[in-house]
Write a protein that holds these residues in place. Sequence first.
Motif, PDB file in Angstrom:
ATOM      1  N   LYS A 142      -6.234   4.523   7.006  1.00  0.00           N
ATOM      2  CA  LYS A 142      -7.542   4.128   6.449  1.00  0.00           C
ATOM      3  C   LYS A 142      -7.476   2.715   5.877  1.00  0.00           C
ATOM      4  N   GLU A 143      -6.354   2.372   5.243  1.00  0.00           N
ATOM      5  CA  GLU A 143      -6.192   1.034   4.663  1.00  0.00           C
ATOM      6  C   GLU A 143      -6.204  -0.048   5.752  1.00  0.00           C
ATOM      7  N   LYS A 154      -9.849  -0.481   6.709  1.00  0.00           N
ATOM      8  CA  LYS A 154     -10.557  -1.218   5.660  1.00  0.00           C
ATOM      9  C   LYS A 154     -10.212  -2.708   5.721  1.00  0.00           C
ATOM     10  N   TYR A 155      -8.989  -3.025   6.104  1.00  0.00           N
ATOM     11  CA  TYR A 155      -8.569  -4.427   6.281  1.00  0.00           C
ATOM     12  C   TYR A 155      -9.391  -5.082   7.399  1.00  0.00           C
ATOM     13  N   ILE A 188      -2.562   5.611   4.932  1.00  0.00           N
ATOM     14  CA  ILE A 188      -2.297   4.204   5.270  1.00  0.00           C
ATOM     15  C   ILE A 188      -3.196   3.748   6.430  1.00  0.00           C
ATOM     16  N   VAL A 224       0.831  -1.218   0.000  1.00  0.00           N
ATOM     17  CA  VAL A 224       0.000   0.000   0.000  1.00  0.00           C
ATOM     18  C   VAL A 224       0.863   1.266   0.000  1.00  0.00           C
ATOM     19  N   ARG A 252      -0.086   9.005   1.259  1.00  0.00           N
ATOM     20  CA  ARG A 252      -1.243   8.098   1.254  1.00  0.00           C
ATOM     21  C   ARG A 252      -1.823   7.945   2.657  1.00  0.00           C
TER      22      ARG A 252
END
Length: 290
Positions: free
Chosen positions: A280-281, A284-285, A278, A198, A276
């Motif tokens: 938020k990622e 979301k995971y 990160i 990511v 980015r």
Amino acid sequence: MNIKILSRNGNLYSTARLVEAAKKRKHTVEIIDPLKCDLIIEKKKPSVYYKGRYLSDTEAIIPRIGASITYYGTAVVRQFEMMGCFTTTESQALVRSRDKLRSLQILSRARLGLPKTVFTNYSRDVGEIIDHVGGAPLIIKLLEGTQGLGVVLAETKNAAESVIEAFNGLQARVIVQEFIKEAKGADIRAFIIDGHVVGAMKRQGKEGEFRSNLHRGGTAEVITLSDEEEIAAIKAAKAMGLGVAGVDMLQSARGPLILEVNSSPGLEGIERATGRDIAKEVIKYIERGV
């Protein structure tokens, strides 16, 4: 969703960003100090007791466990796992990643490129150890070191012998690694979430410094990984069993060499270098996992 972040300091950049990202996506989030958790172990109903209440409503946890509290922190993660909670970092993967020697053995078994490394039981034949990694200059690392602490560059054979003998005399466990000259004091940090890169950055050590850690004054810039580097990073995280990982690599004449796989990678450096979100990622995971 009810998310708990296991962290001892809510003011840390990574912890604060994860809280912010979770709230933005309409989740209930709370910071929990793992050292203040009581673990109640009984048949059919394991539980975590924290500041006068049971944390039975927890659906997911994000462990941000520092190296100094690995043993108890891992026990807390394991307890939440027993309660059926989703975790971004599984307890067994956390234990594996904190053992530098075990990590290297796992990565070697996965056929990943590594700097040549020697570990012995305080061997007195120091000259032989040095020869095994191709002579000086070489790197000597304390197995318990973090953030670049306990890492020594020995530029000559005499210096290497002195440092290794000193550590042996202190009964300090070290590994000896070949020095990758062509890396020029830089390494790559690839941030992996759920089997995907990511974000990636190249970290450069400051002038005269062979360690590229940002904690030691290094600088970072965004980088696009080569196919070989991306595959190596994803494979390394998978071999370690980590859903969220920071994979540190060196660029060498023989391809990417894995230095370390970090189970609790910081967000500040990678977010600032790449621009980015990160955090938020990571949230979301959790949404996909739960």
